[in-house]
Design a protein around this motif. Structure first.
Motif, short mmCIF file in Angstrom:
data_model
loop_
_atom_site.label_atom_id
_atom_site.label_comp_id
_atom_site.label_asym_id
_atom_site.label_seq_id
_atom_site.Cartn_x
_atom_site.Cartn_y
_atom_site.Cartn_z
N VAL A 53 21.87 -32.53 -12.64
CA VAL A 53 22.11 -31.36 -11.80
C VAL A 53 23.17 -31.74 -10.76
O VAL A 53 23.01 -32.72 -10.03
CB VAL A 53 20.82 -30.92 -11.09
N VAL A 54 24.26 -30.98 -10.71
CA VAL A 54 25.33 -31.29 -9.76
C VAL A 54 25.17 -30.51 -8.46
O VAL A 54 25.75 -30.87 -7.44
CB VAL A 54 26.73 -31.01 -10.37
N LEU A 98 9.05 -22.34 -1.10
CA LEU A 98 10.33 -22.84 -1.58
C LEU A 98 10.20 -24.29 -2.06
O LEU A 98 10.82 -24.70 -3.04
CB LEU A 98 11.39 -22.72 -0.48
N GLY A 99 9.35 -25.04 -1.38
CA GLY A 99 9.10 -26.42 -1.79
C GLY A 99 8.51 -26.50 -3.18
O GLY A 99 8.82 -27.42 -3.95
N ARG A 100 7.67 -25.53 -3.55
CA ARG A 100 7.10 -25.50 -4.90
C ARG A 100 8.19 -25.32 -5.95
O ARG A 100 8.12 -25.92 -7.04
CB ARG A 100 6.08 -24.37 -5.02
N VAL A 101 9.19 -24.50 -5.64
CA VAL A 101 10.29 -24.29 -6.58
C VAL A 101 11.08 -25.58 -6.76
O VAL A 101 11.43 -25.98 -7.88
CB VAL A 101 11.21 -23.14 -6.11
N HIS A 105 9.73 -24.05 -16.11
CA HIS A 105 9.04 -24.87 -17.12
C HIS A 105 9.42 -24.44 -18.53
O HIS A 105 9.72 -25.27 -19.40
CB HIS A 105 7.53 -24.76 -16.92
N GLU A 106 9.45 -23.13 -18.76
CA GLU A 106 9.71 -22.61 -20.10
C GLU A 106 11.13 -22.90 -20.57
O GLU A 106 11.36 -23.19 -21.75
CB GLU A 106 9.46 -21.11 -20.12
N ARG A 107 12.09 -22.85 -19.66
CA ARG A 107 13.49 -22.97 -20.06
C ARG A 107 14.08 -24.35 -19.79
O ARG A 107 15.27 -24.56 -19.98
CB ARG A 107 14.31 -21.91 -19.32
N SER A 108 13.27 -25.29 -19.37
CA SER A 108 13.80 -26.59 -18.95
C SER A 108 14.50 -27.36 -20.06
O SER A 108 15.41 -28.16 -19.78
CB SER A 108 12.66 -27.44 -18.37
N ALA A 135 12.47 -30.52 -9.87
CA ALA A 135 12.50 -31.98 -9.90
C ALA A 135 11.67 -32.56 -11.03
O ALA A 135 11.94 -33.66 -11.52
CB ALA A 135 12.01 -32.53 -8.56
N ARG A 136 10.63 -31.82 -11.47
CA ARG A 136 9.81 -32.31 -12.59
C ARG A 136 10.58 -32.29 -13.90
O ARG A 136 10.31 -33.09 -14.80
CB ARG A 136 8.54 -31.44 -12.73
#
Length: 349
Positions: A57-58, A75-78, A46-49, A83-84
């Motif tokens: 994203v490739v 892992l799904g949370r990551v 979130h901070e570095r997005s 994706a957000r």
């Protein structure tokens, strides 16, 4: 070109004797620690997005450590956090590095349901005596089962990592390992000559004369046979150590070799953006404390041109002279007139 995303999961059951990647043995057993790590990862994303938010994203790569030790829901949370903030196509390559001992068919099916579409299995050898020397937690049967389970779980892109020139390994031993991998019908193979890395148990043993490595000539023989055998099997060498059936070349690694930009999240991860290379801390305690950044270094133009050529020369497609000139504002011939002339005179180029 877009960018690649790398996510480092440092947990391991044990630290292998040859490995110099940042990892935390035994930490995987603590679910609360896993959850805290993922919470911190999500916060870093979130901070570095904003660094890459408007670019596609490739590829996405979960490396380690042993990322397959994570519970699928974590892992799904990551993936949800990525994706957000970023966008990719449904067909974008999303890879999970996996130790064969840490997965079964159900767990692999759960990973597949999250959108992961490529498995990279750290097999290293199918022979138990070499796996024991390497410090691996799996055996040869685990490796074979993991390939079958990945297929059954719906993965159509399965890669295996192998290492040759191991302590005590003969040419005949290596042929057995490579043929075993081919018999499983894997789509991609990484075949690495063992490297003695600094500050590893293998380096200590090597300096003490307790690591009986094959002679250099034997390692060369293994490499030459590997290239011939895999070419015969329809898996061409598209990079020094990487072989694939047509269409199964690693998109993620290819992005690095083409000098693409990448964003790394997690303890020990590295990013490269606009000639600045960022290194995250190789400390779980510091990372969990919110202090992700260790240091940054700016890549000067001369170094960048050299790295571009070094990476290109690793690959079958070679150096893209047009892209070189576009990036650096000078032709390849102008930038490296003397070494190019020397290489041509000696018949190397």
């Amino acid at each position: 070109m877009g960018f690649s995303a790398y996510i480092h999961i440092p947990f391991c059951e044990v630290k292998c004797g040859y490995c110099d990647f940042f990892s935390v043995p035994r930490g995987f057993e603590d679910f609360d620690l896993q959850k805290e790590y993922v919470d911190t990862l999500v916060a870093e994303i979130h901070e570095r997005s904003a660094e890459f938010s408007k670019e596609p994203v490739v590829s996405v790569f979960f490396g380690g450590g042993t990322p397959s030790l994570l519970e699928p829901k974590l892992l799904g949370r990551v993936l949800d956090a990525l994706a957000r903030h970023f966008s990719w196509e449904n067909s974008t390559e999303i890879t999970l590095e996996t130790n064969p001992k840490t997965v079964n068919r159900d767990k692999l099916a759960s990973f597949r349901s999250l959108g992961l579409n490529r498995i990279s299995l750290g097999v290293q050898s199918f022979q138990d005596r070499f796996l024991k020397v390497l410090g691996r937690i799996h055996d040869g049967n685990d490796a074979r089962r993991a390939v079958d389970d990945a297929r059954a779980a719906g993965f159509k892109n399965v890669s295996c990592d192998l290492i040759f020139a191991l302590p005590g390994q003969s040419f005949e031993d290596w042929t057995k390992d490579l043929n075993a991998a081919l018999a499983l019908g894997t789509d991609h193979l990484s075949a690495y000559h063992l490297t003695i890395e600094s500050n590893t148990p293998f380096e200590t043993l090597y300096k003490q004369g307790k690591l009986p490595l094959p002679a250099e000539e034997e390692g060369v023989r293994m490499l030459q046979w590997t290239r011939a055998r895999l070419a015969e099997a329809g898996m061409g060498a598209y990079e020094i150590s990487n072989f694939a059936r047509p269409g199964f070349e690693s998109v993620h690694n290819g992005h690095y070799w083409r000098y693409g930009e990448y964003l790394g999240f997690g303890a020990g991860a590295v990013s490269c953006r606009s000639s600045v290379r960022r290194h995250n801390v190789r400390s779980l305690k510091k990372y969990l404390g919110g202090d992700a950044l260790d240091f940054e270094d700016r890549i000067d133009r001369k170094t960048a041109m050299g790295e571009f050529c070094m990476l290109g020369l690793r690959t079958r497609e070679g150096i893209d002279a047009g892209r070189f000139e576009g990036l650096f504002g000078v032709s390849l011939q102008e930038a490296f007139a003397a070494p190019l002339a020397c290489a041509r005179d000696r018949g190397w180029l």
